[in-house]
Write an enzyme that holds these catalytic residues in place. Structure first.
Site, PDB file in Angstrom:
ATOM      1  N   TYR A  57       0.827  -1.216   0.000  1.00  0.00           N
ATOM      2  CA  TYR A  57       0.000   0.000   0.000  1.00  0.00           C
ATOM      3  C   TYR A  57       0.863   1.269   0.000  1.00  0.00           C
ATOM      4  CZ  TYR A  57      -4.213  -2.711   0.188  1.00  0.00           C
ATOM      5  OH  TYR A  57      -5.228  -3.566  -0.155  1.00  0.00           O
ATOM      6  N   HIS A 108     -14.641   1.408  -0.728  1.00  0.00           N
ATOM      7  CA  HIS A 108     -13.544   0.508  -0.336  1.00  0.00           C
ATOM      8  C   HIS A 108     -12.415   1.232   0.392  1.00  0.00           C
ATOM      9  CE1 HIS A 108     -14.956  -2.425  -3.718  1.00  0.00           C
ATOM     10  NE2 HIS A 108     -15.704  -2.485  -2.656  1.00  0.00           N
TER      11      HIS A 108
HETATM   12  P1  NAD Z   1     -11.663  -4.069 -12.239  1.00  0.00           P
HETATM   13  O1  NAD Z   1     -10.174  -4.059 -12.433  1.00  0.00           O
HETATM   14  O2  NAD Z   1     -12.334  -5.312 -11.848  1.00  0.00           O
HETATM   15  O3  NAD Z   1     -12.341  -3.584 -13.599  1.00  0.00           O
HETATM   16  C1  NAD Z   1     -11.886  -2.458 -14.282  1.00  0.00           C
HETATM   17  C2  NAD Z   1     -12.853  -2.198 -15.414  1.00  0.00           C
HETATM   18  O4  NAD Z   1     -12.425  -1.002 -16.043  1.00  0.00           O
HETATM   19  C3  NAD Z   1     -12.882  -3.311 -16.481  1.00  0.00           C
HETATM   20  O5  NAD Z   1     -14.237  -3.595 -16.805  1.00  0.00           O
HETATM   21  C4  NAD Z   1     -12.145  -2.673 -17.676  1.00  0.00           C
HETATM   22  O6  NAD Z   1     -12.686  -3.096 -18.926  1.00  0.00           O
HETATM   23  C5  NAD Z   1     -12.418  -1.201 -17.443  1.00  0.00           C
HETATM   24  N1  NAD Z   1     -11.409  -0.312 -17.975  1.00  0.00           N
HETATM   25  C6  NAD Z   1     -10.054  -0.443 -17.951  1.00  0.00           C
HETATM   26  N2  NAD Z   1      -9.463   0.612 -18.495  1.00  0.00           N
HETATM   27  C7  NAD Z   1     -10.454   1.454 -18.881  1.00  0.00           C
HETATM   28  C8  NAD Z   1     -10.482   2.730 -19.527  1.00  0.00           C
HETATM   29  N3  NAD Z   1      -9.364   3.360 -19.879  1.00  0.00           N
HETATM   30  N4  NAD Z   1     -11.685   3.294 -19.792  1.00  0.00           N
HETATM   31  C9  NAD Z   1     -12.849   2.651 -19.473  1.00  0.00           C
HETATM   32  N5  NAD Z   1     -12.879   1.451 -18.851  1.00  0.00           N
HETATM   33  C10 NAD Z   1     -11.703   0.868 -18.556  1.00  0.00           C
HETATM   34  O7  NAD Z   1     -11.960  -2.880 -11.248  1.00  0.00           O
HETATM   35  P2  NAD Z   1     -13.161  -2.661 -10.240  1.00  0.00           P
HETATM   36  O8  NAD Z   1     -14.430  -3.165 -10.820  1.00  0.00           O
HETATM   37  O9  NAD Z   1     -13.036  -1.258  -9.767  1.00  0.00           O
HETATM   38  O10 NAD Z   1     -12.807  -3.638  -8.998  1.00  0.00           O
HETATM   39  C11 NAD Z   1     -11.497  -3.776  -8.556  1.00  0.00           C
HETATM   40  C12 NAD Z   1     -11.249  -3.467  -7.095  1.00  0.00           C
HETATM   41  O11 NAD Z   1      -9.878  -3.020  -6.999  1.00  0.00           O
HETATM   42  C13 NAD Z   1     -12.059  -2.349  -6.531  1.00  0.00           C
HETATM   43  O12 NAD Z   1     -12.377  -2.682  -5.248  1.00  0.00           O
HETATM   44  C14 NAD Z   1     -11.119  -1.152  -6.508  1.00  0.00           C
HETATM   45  O13 NAD Z   1     -11.256  -0.459  -5.275  1.00  0.00           O
HETATM   46  C15 NAD Z   1      -9.750  -1.738  -6.460  1.00  0.00           C
HETATM   47  N6  NAD Z   1      -8.785  -0.945  -7.270  1.00  0.00           N
HETATM   48  C16 NAD Z   1      -8.738   0.426  -7.107  1.00  0.00           C
HETATM   49  C17 NAD Z   1      -7.869   1.197  -7.872  1.00  0.00           C
HETATM   50  C18 NAD Z   1      -7.821   2.700  -7.638  1.00  0.00           C
HETATM   51  O14 NAD Z   1      -8.134   3.155  -6.538  1.00  0.00           O
HETATM   52  N7  NAD Z   1      -7.459   3.511  -8.646  1.00  0.00           N
HETATM   53  C19 NAD Z   1      -7.035   0.576  -8.812  1.00  0.00           C
HETATM   54  C20 NAD Z   1      -7.092  -0.831  -8.931  1.00  0.00           C
HETATM   55  C21 NAD Z   1      -7.983  -1.581  -8.156  1.00  0.00           C
END
Ligand code: NAD
Length: 239
Positions: A57, A108
């Site tokens: 983290y 989250h």
């Molecule tokens: P996920 O990784 O499961 O899904 C990401 C989605 O975004 C996919 O459907 C993908 O097709 C789409 N995607 C990817 N790039 C894109 C773009 N440029 N434009 C449009 N769509 C795009 O993510 P989730 O559903 O958020 O679940 C993952 C978990 O991981 C969550 O709990 C989240 O909190 C955590 N997470 C958070 C971050 C962050 O805070 N930035 C980053 C990674 C994971």
């Protein structure tokens, strides 16, 4: 008297921050790819190897601080001039805040905060600081990242459901809808709520009435959708 602004709720996921340089969960070569989720994002991992969890983290926090909001975050902030907007985000970054959105619920958790490992209601801002073993809460327990790990309850789920249940318009951006219970929020909408999904992939498993999919990059398709919602305002619905 009717409401003059429609209620618009956004559910955002990792995909909205992908073009800001923060890898999604399932991206190849991303940070998540270098670690096994079970080793860094579960209560068992914390028990087994807290140092590895803190290190993971700490690296993610560094990336979030360097990242900037992109046109998708900025367009959603712009919507607040026209709609009563609430953002429910699964993201732990602060890019919606930095884009100027006001009502943001972090389902989250938030990477820029820490919580007491004994009393999760004790939450403190750590901003850019790294968390280390020996960093203690006010009641003497180790501090941990303020994030909801796999297998933990989602304390703000009830609040999120209430917000979504009152929406006239529900916009889902950049979430695979694979992570529960957040994915259930689509089922919480009113019958005549207008629903939009913006994602790189067509989410073919989602079949709803009043649903329009905008397939493509969030930085392109969200501003387009926002323009459309501003030019053709959607009126409030009671059903
Ligand atoms: P996920 O990784 O499961 O899904 C990401 C989605 O975004 C996919 O459907 C993908 O097709 C789409 N995607 C990817 N790039 C894109 C773009 N440029 N434009 C449009 N769509 C795009 O993510 P989730 O559903 O958020 O679940 C993952 C978990 O991981 C969550 O709990 C989240 O909190 C955590 N997470 C958070 C971050 C962050 O805070 N930035 C980053 C990674 C994971």
């Amino acid at each position: 008297m009717g409401r003059n602004k429609s209620r618009l709720v956004v559910l955002s996921g990792a995909g909205i921050s992908a073009e800001s340089g923060l890898g999604t969960f399932r991206d190849k070569g991303g940070l998540w790819d270098q670690y096994d989720i079970n080793e860094v994002a579960t209560p068992e991992a914390w028990e087994r190897n807290p140092e590895l969890v803190l290190d993971f983290y700490n690296k993610r926090r560094e990336l979030v601080i360097k990242a900037e909001p992109n046109p998708a975050h900025l367009a959603l902030a712009e919507l607040e001039k026209h709609y009563d907007v609430n953002i429910v985000t699964q993201n732990i970054d602060d890019l919606h805040e930095r884009a100027g959105s006001k009502n943001i619920l972090h389902l989250h958790g938030e990477i820029l905060k820490a919580q007491c490992s004994y009393d999760p209601t004790e939450v403190i801002d750590i901003n850019g600081a790294h968390l280390k073993l020996g960093d203690l809460s006010s009641n003497g327990y180790q501090l941990r990242p303020h994030v909801v790990w796999f297998g933990e309850p989602v304390p703000l789920m009830f609040d999120a459901e209430k917000i979504v249940s009152e929406a006239d318009i529900f916009v889902v951006v950049g979430t695979s809808l694979n992570v529960y219970p957040a994915a259930n929020l689509l089922y919480t909408c009113k019958k005549f709520c207008k629903k939009y999904i913006v994602d790189l992939n067509e989410l073919s498993n989602v079949k709803f009435n009043n649903l329009t999919q905008f397939q493509g990059k969030a930085t392109e398709r969200v501003p387009e959708l926002v323009d459309e919602l501003i030019k053709n305002p959607i009126i409030p619905t009671t059903l």
